[in-house]
Design a protein around this motif. Structure first.
Motif, mmCIF file in Angstrom:
data_model
loop_
_atom_site.group_PDB
_atom_site.id
_atom_site.type_symbol
_atom_site.label_atom_id
_atom_site.label_comp_id
_atom_site.label_asym_id
_atom_site.label_seq_id
_atom_site.Cartn_x
_atom_site.Cartn_y
_atom_site.Cartn_z
ATOM 1 N N UNK A 142 -11.505 100.920 21.858
ATOM 2 C CA UNK A 142 -11.275 101.264 20.458
ATOM 3 C C UNK A 142 -9.859 101.785 20.310
ATOM 4 N N UNK A 143 -9.107 101.212 19.357
ATOM 5 C CA UNK A 143 -7.737 101.676 19.165
ATOM 6 C C UNK A 143 -7.219 101.322 17.780
ATOM 7 N N UNK A 144 -6.157 102.010 17.390
ATOM 8 C CA UNK A 144 -5.356 101.689 16.209
ATOM 9 C C UNK A 144 -3.912 101.731 16.665
ATOM 10 N N UNK A 145 -3.190 100.648 16.418
ATOM 11 C CA UNK A 145 -1.778 100.568 16.769
ATOM 12 C C UNK A 145 -1.008 100.241 15.492
ATOM 13 N N UNK A 146 -0.071 101.091 15.140
ATOM 14 C CA UNK A 146 0.685 100.931 13.897
ATOM 15 C C UNK A 146 2.157 100.756 14.237
ATOM 16 N N UNK A 147 2.756 99.730 13.660
ATOM 17 C CA UNK A 147 4.198 99.517 13.768
ATOM 18 C C UNK A 147 4.759 99.635 12.354
ATOM 19 N N UNK A 148 5.638 100.598 12.152
ATOM 20 C CA UNK A 148 6.286 100.772 10.855
ATOM 21 C C UNK A 148 7.457 99.797 10.782
ATOM 22 N N UNK A 149 7.380 98.864 9.842
ATOM 23 C CA UNK A 149 8.421 97.852 9.706
ATOM 24 C C UNK A 149 9.534 98.331 8.779
ATOM 25 N N UNK A 150 9.307 99.438 8.122
ATOM 26 C CA UNK A 150 10.338 100.052 7.278
ATOM 27 C C UNK A 150 10.575 101.453 7.834
ATOM 28 N N UNK A 151 11.017 102.346 7.013
ATOM 29 C CA UNK A 151 11.267 103.717 7.463
ATOM 30 C C UNK A 151 9.960 104.424 7.822
ATOM 31 N N UNK A 152 10.063 105.451 8.632
ATOM 32 C CA UNK A 152 8.904 106.279 8.948
ATOM 33 C C UNK A 152 8.554 107.120 7.719
ATOM 34 N N UNK A 153 7.278 107.446 7.533
ATOM 35 C CA UNK A 153 6.891 108.246 6.373
ATOM 36 C C UNK A 153 7.487 109.648 6.451
ATOM 37 N N UNK A 154 8.114 110.079 5.347
ATOM 38 C CA UNK A 154 8.783 111.383 5.359
ATOM 39 C C UNK A 154 8.516 112.211 4.113
ATOM 40 N N UNK A 155 8.136 111.556 2.973
ATOM 41 C CA UNK A 155 7.923 112.325 1.744
ATOM 42 C C UNK A 155 6.843 111.669 0.894
ATOM 43 N N UNK A 156 6.186 112.471 0.078
ATOM 44 C CA UNK A 156 5.115 112.000 -0.791
ATOM 45 C C UNK A 156 5.650 110.928 -1.743
ATOM 46 N N UNK A 157 4.848 109.914 -1.983
ATOM 47 C CA UNK A 157 5.122 108.754 -2.836
ATOM 48 C C UNK A 157 6.064 107.731 -2.201
ATOM 49 N N UNK A 158 6.504 107.974 -0.985
ATOM 50 C CA UNK A 158 7.330 106.997 -0.274
ATOM 51 C C UNK A 158 6.455 105.806 0.115
ATOM 52 N N UNK A 159 6.996 104.615 -0.007
ATOM 53 C CA UNK A 159 6.286 103.414 0.408
ATOM 54 C C UNK A 159 6.771 102.992 1.792
#
Length: 133
Positions: A70-87
């Motif tokens: 069992x696993x979840x692997x996430x690759x962020x293709x844009x910026x890393x999440x840093x602030x609310x409402x950021x996509x």
């Protein structure tokens, strides 16, 4: 002679906030790190039987069971999440059972941040991720 009586006043119309769906509100009260699909936590990080890693340089985040089934692997293709409402755009690869891998490419919005914990949400797919960097 015509007489008119005022009718009863109608109740006020309450329009729900379109940004905060029921599913999103329910998701935001969860605190368990993991992947949520349609309100259910499909992969939950359990400290005793899971491992996790976060690589800022590679923009990857992973949680996996000790047996690696069992696993979840996430690759962020844009910026890393840093602030609310950021996509952020991510590729999410996960499995709940051996041999059944699912891959999603999805745009998530940062729903909330508390300390080092981040809630990411996709309204259309009703999919969310809670991660602790």
């Amino acid at each position: 002679m015509a007489v008119s009586c005022p009718g009863p006043e109608p109740p006020p119309i309450i329009i729900p906030d379109p940004i905060e769906s029921f599913e999103k509100k329910a998701f935001k009260v969860n605190t368990d790190e993991g992947l949520y699909v349609k309100g259910a936590c499909v992969v939950r990080y359990v400290e005793e039987t899971f491992q996790k890693s976060f690589n800022e340089k590679r923009k990857t985040y992973r949680i996996q069971s000790d047996d690696q089934i069992t696993y979840v692997h996430i690759v962020f293709m844009s910026e890393l999440p840093a602030m609310v409402d950021q996509e952020v755009i991510c590729t999410i690869t996960y499995t709940k059972e051996k041999g059944e891998e699912t891959i999603l490419i999805v745009k998530l919005v940062v729903a909330q941040i508390k300390g080092r914990t981040v809630w990411l949400w996709n309204e259309l797919q009703k999919t969310g991720i809670i991660l602790d960097e």
